[in-house]
Enzyme design. Structure first.
Site, PDB file in Angstrom:
ATOM      1  N   ASP A   1       0.818  -1.221   0.000  1.00 17.19           N
ATOM      2  CA  ASP A   1       0.000   0.000   0.000  1.00 17.19           C
ATOM      3  C   ASP A   1       0.851   1.270   0.000  1.00 17.19           C
ATOM      4  OD1 ASP A   1      -2.175  -1.617   0.145  1.00 17.19           O
ATOM      5  OD2 ASP A   1      -2.570  -1.298   2.271  1.00 17.19           O
TER       6      ASP A   1
HETATM    7  P1  NAP Z   1       0.900  -4.029   3.100  1.00 18.33           P
HETATM    8  O1  NAP Z   1       0.215  -3.065   2.221  1.00 18.33           O
HETATM    9  O2  NAP Z   1       0.103  -4.675   4.179  1.00 18.33           O
HETATM   10  O3  NAP Z   1       1.581  -5.136   2.173  1.00 18.33           O
HETATM   11  C1  NAP Z   1       2.390  -6.116   2.703  1.00 18.33           C
HETATM   12  C2  NAP Z   1       2.840  -7.019   1.552  1.00 18.33           C
HETATM   13  O4  NAP Z   1       3.845  -7.854   2.085  1.00 18.33           O
HETATM   14  C3  NAP Z   1       1.745  -7.911   1.012  1.00 18.33           C
HETATM   15  O5  NAP Z   1       1.336  -7.493  -0.266  1.00 18.33           O
HETATM   16  C4  NAP Z   1       2.373  -9.323   1.002  1.00 18.33           C
HETATM   17  O6  NAP Z   1       2.285  -9.860  -0.325  1.00 18.33           O
HETATM   18  C5  NAP Z   1       3.829  -9.076   1.395  1.00 18.33           C
HETATM   19  N1  NAP Z   1       4.335 -10.091   2.323  1.00 18.33           N
HETATM   20  C6  NAP Z   1       3.738 -10.622   3.399  1.00 18.33           C
HETATM   21  N2  NAP Z   1       4.535 -11.523   3.995  1.00 18.33           N
HETATM   22  C7  NAP Z   1       5.679 -11.554   3.275  1.00 18.33           C
HETATM   23  C8  NAP Z   1       6.887 -12.289   3.384  1.00 18.33           C
HETATM   24  N3  NAP Z   1       7.089 -13.181   4.360  1.00 18.33           N
HETATM   25  N4  NAP Z   1       7.855 -12.058   2.458  1.00 18.33           N
HETATM   26  C9  NAP Z   1       7.673 -11.174   1.448  1.00 18.33           C
HETATM   27  N5  NAP Z   1       6.543 -10.454   1.299  1.00 18.33           N
HETATM   28  C10 NAP Z   1       5.566 -10.640   2.207  1.00 18.33           C
HETATM   29  O7  NAP Z   1       2.143  -3.350   3.840  1.00 18.33           O
HETATM   30  P2  NAP Z   1       2.682  -1.851   3.805  1.00 18.33           P
HETATM   31  O8  NAP Z   1       2.997  -1.424   2.416  1.00 18.33           O
HETATM   32  O9  NAP Z   1       3.717  -1.797   4.861  1.00 18.33           O
HETATM   33  O10 NAP Z   1       1.450  -0.959   4.225  1.00 18.33           O
HETATM   34  C11 NAP Z   1       0.956  -0.928   5.532  1.00 18.33           C
HETATM   35  C12 NAP Z   1      -0.545  -0.958   5.494  1.00 18.33           C
HETATM   36  O11 NAP Z   1      -0.998  -1.263   6.818  1.00 18.33           O
HETATM   37  C13 NAP Z   1      -1.155   0.377   5.091  1.00 18.33           C
HETATM   38  O12 NAP Z   1      -2.351   0.175   4.390  1.00 18.33           O
HETATM   39  C14 NAP Z   1      -1.443   1.013   6.458  1.00 18.33           C
HETATM   40  O13 NAP Z   1      -2.459   1.976   6.407  1.00 18.33           O
HETATM   41  C15 NAP Z   1      -1.862  -0.212   7.249  1.00 18.33           C
HETATM   42  N6  NAP Z   1      -1.692  -0.103   8.696  1.00 18.33           N
HETATM   43  C16 NAP Z   1      -0.628   0.563   9.177  1.00 18.33           C
HETATM   44  C17 NAP Z   1      -0.470   0.684  10.546  1.00 18.33           C
HETATM   45  C18 NAP Z   1       0.687   1.500  11.061  1.00 18.33           C
HETATM   46  O14 NAP Z   1       0.522   2.214  12.025  1.00 18.33           O
HETATM   47  N7  NAP Z   1       1.854   1.374  10.448  1.00 18.33           N
HETATM   48  C19 NAP Z   1      -1.377   0.070  11.431  1.00 18.33           C
HETATM   49  C20 NAP Z   1      -2.439  -0.667  10.890  1.00 18.33           C
HETATM   50  C21 NAP Z   1      -2.583  -0.728   9.511  1.00 18.33           C
HETATM   51  P3  NAP Z   1       2.352 -11.448  -0.533  1.00 18.33           P
HETATM   52  O15 NAP Z   1       1.230 -12.021   0.263  1.00 18.33           O
HETATM   53  O16 NAP Z   1       2.205 -11.624  -2.013  1.00 18.33           O
HETATM   54  O17 NAP Z   1       3.681 -11.891  -0.038  1.00 18.33           O
END
Ligand code: NAP
Length: 457
Positions: free
Chosen positions: A384
């Site tokens: 994201d």
């Molecule tokens: P993300 O959008 O959740 O994407 C994580 C990606 O990691 C997934 O597409 C997944 O694809 C891949 N993944 C998972 N396990 C893996 C592994 N072992 N090895 C390689 N790839 C792996 O993460 P992000 O870009 O960090 O974004 C964070 C999201 O969480 C945002 O939408 C944010 O708003 C939300 N959020 C953030 C917080 C905060 O405070 N930081 C709190 C709650 C929610 P595959 O399954 O294809 O591997």
């Protein structure tokens, strides 16, 4: 004042100073660990002082509470870092529940004799506490995927929410005018419990970090109000610090996710219908050897970690690859998105654990202007936070959320296991761009393989 009271006030003063210093320490990754220790020492001092409170005549219930609390708290602290947000949500629920129960008990014991100001504080404490209990439980359920993460909406929801809010505030005011009529008090409590649920269900999982820090703020303000009711200075100070720091964090996160705070306060966000950009073409798979050559001959490499790095525990492998590249004279930078991972500062904590120097960490605003000069942007399990739809598609669910603009780099390599979506559940057009190569596999394994391959180039 008796000696016990002097001791109590002295420990409260020390605790309050430690809370302020702790909070100051937490404002920078360099001093965060020391800040955390100071805040924990402050809390220990406050608990120790309270044990000498002259009103305490029987320690049995306190001992039972301490043992029970420890039995629940210790296993809760052992959860993996990736489950920390839902664990934090549960802690908010417990904290708020304690504040509400103290408030309800005070009302049951003293009734309307408490006086106007204290009654006002008590009502506020119970109202904020109760809605934080249910709101936090729903947030925890959504984050743990026990509930659907997408917004839960129904027809007339805004009207129901407004009606509930009016009845809750109306009961509060009517009860303040007639404090002896307990039915108004309990109506307010009931409405607050339901309002907490209604506040959080329409919020999409991607917006959950803002809600979490807002609930944290409510729990703090509720504790501060408890302090007024009990005449407890340290509760007033700690609650106010917690309440306002949580509120400031909410505002900062709103900015990071391009949400308005008014929308958050009225639970209206996450409700927009998302229109995703139609993606065409296919993802281009690349091999470890290809990427190793690209990295070995780059001038600047930027690592962009995300939630996948946390699940894979790939921070050490990332640092090792970074070291190898630096030894070859390549400039290596680590880009940190404010909401990457699952909690604020998630990536900072992981990279600090792997001894990545703070001077190599770049915030989103610092790194984006450098992207066009970056030879390879390596996206490690992020999705994201690098989704260009947030910038380019005003109808996307994450429209306006600032991103790390890896698509502006000369070349992008995405490390992920497969075609899994990010937290928002949206497709990512970045993966279909010609500049992007997909290196499939667990992030830790891929980084380890890359480090071995780079050494052979
Ligand atoms: P993300 O959008 O959740 O994407 C994580 C990606 O990691 C997934 O597409 C997944 O694809 C891949 N993944 C998972 N396990 C893996 C592994 N072992 N090895 C390689 N790839 C792996 O993460 P992000 O870009 O960090 O974004 C964070 C999201 O969480 C945002 O939408 C944010 O708003 C939300 N959020 C953030 C917080 C905060 O405070 N930081 C709190 C709650 C929610 P595959 O399954 O294809 O591997």
């Amino acid at each position: 004042m008796s000696n016990a009271q002097y001791f109590l006030e002295a420990t409260y003063l020390i605790a309050s100073c430690l809370f302020v210093l702790g909070l100051k320490g937490l404002s920078h990754p360099d001093t965060a660990r020391r800040g955390m220790i100071m805040a924990a020492a402050g809390m220990s001092a406050a608990v120790l002082g309270t044990l000498f409170h002259p009103d305490i005549h029987n320690y049995i219930y306190i001992a039972i509470g301490l043992i029970l609390g420890s039995c629940i708290g210790i296993p809760m602290a052992m959860v993996p870092m990736t489950a920390m947000p839902q664990r934090t949500a549960l802690s908010h629920a417990f904290g708020a529940m304690a504040a509400s129960m103290v408030g309800i008990a005070e009302y049951v014991i003293h009734g309307p004799t408490l006086g106007g100001v204290k009654m006002g504080a008590l009502g506020l404490e119970v109202m904020l506490g109760s809605l934080t209990v249910t709101g936090s439980l729903i947030a925890a359920a959504k984050l743990q995927e026990l509930m659907r993460g997408t917004p839960i909406m129904f027809k007339g929801q805004q009207i129901v929410n407004l009606g509930l809010f009016i009845v809750m505030i109306g009961s509060f005011i009517t009860w303040l005018i007639n404090p002896a009529v307990s039915v108004y008090f309990y109506t307010m409590v009931g409405c607050a419990f339901v309002f907490g649920v209604m506040l959080v269900i329409p919020i999409g999982a991607a917006d959950m970090p803002v809600v979490m820090s807002l609930l944290n703020s409510y729990a703090g303000l509720s504790s501060a109000a408890t302090g007024f009711v009990l005449g407890n200075n340290v509760l007033i100070i700690a609650g106010t610090l917690d309440g306002f720091s949580g509120f400031i964090l909410s505002i900062l996160m709103c900015r990071a996710m391009n949400r308005s705070i008014t929308n958050v306060l009225f639970g209206g966000f996450g409700s927009a219908v998302s229109v995703e950009t139609a993606v065409s073409g296919s993802m281009r798979e690349v091999s470890v050897d290809d990427v190793a050559v690209q990295l070995a001959y780059a001038s600047q490499v930027v690592f962009v970690p995300g939630y996948g790095m946390a699940t894979a525990q790939a921070q050490h492998a990332c640092r090792e690859l970074g070291n190898l590249l630096e030894e070859r004279g390549i400039a290596v930078k680590y880009a940190i998105h404010p909401v990457a991972g699952r909690m604020p500062g998630h990536m900072n904590v992981l990279l600090a654990e792997a001894n990545v120097p703070y001077s190599s960490l770049y915030e989103m605003e610092q790194i984006n202007p450098e992207m066009p000069q970056t030879d390879v942007a390596v996206v490690i399990g992020a999705n994201d936070v690098v989704n260009p739809d947030a910038r380019d598609n005003p109808k996307s669910l994450i429209a306006g959320m600032p991103i790390i603009e890896v698509d502006k780099a000369k070349s992008v390599v995405v490390l992920k296991r497969g075609k899994g979506k990010g937290f928002s559940g949206l497709e990512n057009p970045l993966f279909f761009k010609s500049v992007t190569g997909m290196l499939y596999g667990d992030a830790k394994t891929s980084l380890t393989n890359l480090a071995q391959a780079v050494q052979k180039v």
